[in-house]
Enzyme design. Sequence first.
Site: not given
Ligand code: AMP
Length: 542
Positions: A331, A438
């Site tokens: 997004e 939690k």
């Molecule tokens: P996607 O749309 O499949 O790329 O997923 C996005 C999600 O990946 C984000 O909302 C995060 O939860 C996770 N994410 C992306 N980059 C990181 C990061 N550097 N550290 C932790 N979580 C991440």
Amino acid sequence: MINSTMQDDFPLTITSILEHGTRVFGRSEVITWNGDGTSRRETYAEVGVNAKRLASALTTLGVEAGDRVATLCWNHQEHLEAYYAVPCMGAVLHTLNLRLPAAQLEHIINHAEDKVVIVDASLLPLLAPIASALKSVEAYVLIGSGDTSVLGDVPVHSYADLIASGSPEFVWPELDERSPASMCYTSGTTGDPKGVVYSHRSTYLHALATLATNVTGGTEADRVLVIVPMFHVNAWGIPFSSFLSGSTQLMPGPFLMPDKLVDFVEAEKATLLSAVPTIWAGILQLGEKRDIDLSSVRMGTSGGAAIPRSLLEAMQARHGVRIIQGWGMTETSPVGGMAHPPLEVERGTPEEFDWRLKAGRLVAGVQMRIVDDEGVEQPWDGESVGEIEVRGPWITGAYHLDSAPEKFHDGWLRTGDIGAIDDRGYFSISDRSKDVIKSGGEWISSVELENLLAGAPSVLEAAVIGIPDEKWTERPLACVVLKGDTTPEQLAEYMQGKVASWQIPENWSFVSEVPKTSVGKFDKKVLRARYAAGELDVTRTR
Ligand code: AMP
């Protein structure tokens, strides 16, 4: 009264990215790896010509402005040609994730109403079980050769023939910068995939932003190995930003195994590598088995999931690769933050790694706020935790044919990530809101436990989920893949002093692998289901 005297109606389009890349950096190359030490090379000038030929041929096939043209392809030069041909002709490029289960692939092709699907011959088997259910597809374009009988009666055209017959004189239409350019579905870790539609303007601004020196600082001298798939959020924008910077793009095709990737780095002297943590972990393991030479790499980027400290440290100590972590989502196009440490922090010190373990520092153009359960905005003090919300010119404000009101909050995108931001815009993520454990009214960060466990010498990888607990509501269950001998008690002991003792899991399960999503993240939905079905062997340490 005063008005701007600038040419503010000059459109920010992918066509202008293409024109810049082909004219100013016409000699830069896209190099596609054959996996056997050889490669195919094409200049950006040639990409531009082939994009015109492809657009001209797609027009002949009946593709019009706004029509969706899907790709089911690995990273290679033809995919790059489609990346430009489709949006620049006014159609919408829909990159299909080739790791999705058949039912999801069918769902998103139908949901997006893809008219044409460009497919690698090697990926035809993915379409075989669903081809008869694809209602909107009027034609397939096949890259390479294969048995197309699986596609039924729908006409199949050869990509090579279309390029040969298409006109290199095709004239790009003038486009509104706000018109749709490409689309990508979320990987659906927490529900059904949702379609995000990027505009020309959002793509242009995002590409520019990612070239800033506090993001990648990409230049003509860079040789970027595009490990992140072109179906994963437009390969993080690299195919577009490289046409602005003149960087060479190294496309690995289907050869994503660590040894093939490293061969490619060595052969082509890659300078910049972008990958999810799982790939970095694979490269590190390869380095334990054979000599690898990553001396050409000036920087690595990692995103998509939190990278463990042990991996950051080992890549640097053993191979000299400085990985900078970034944060983003489908997004958010995706880049929202990059964790370059503050200037005053000395390189290579433990403190520097502390900073580099942040999810990122806010990238110019994106706004962020932290909001608690009651919707109250929290201070930028690095401690107050809540849901991260973002907005900006490359942040989605809606989903394709899916209103999803729960994802938005007064014009801000609710990321579903729980975290805190400090007074310099460095933010950290403790968890996805659905993954937070939690326990007794307190929250335990599954990500923190996972990162800690990943650093234990006998652990290859570990995922932690919350499981129901009568007394505490939930308690952590660590699902661990071992690479050496150990016991749950020893692992619990290893964690002592590194996190609060009440956070240390008492439930342990040794598994052969952690299930991964289509983009290589831990699939905790699957782990939870396996636990609920009694399929995990759980040992309790207290
Ligand atoms: P996607 O749309 O499949 O790329 O997923 C996005 C999600 O990946 C984000 O909302 C995060 O939860 C996770 N994410 C992306 N980059 C990181 C990061 N550097 N550290 C932790 N979580 C991440």
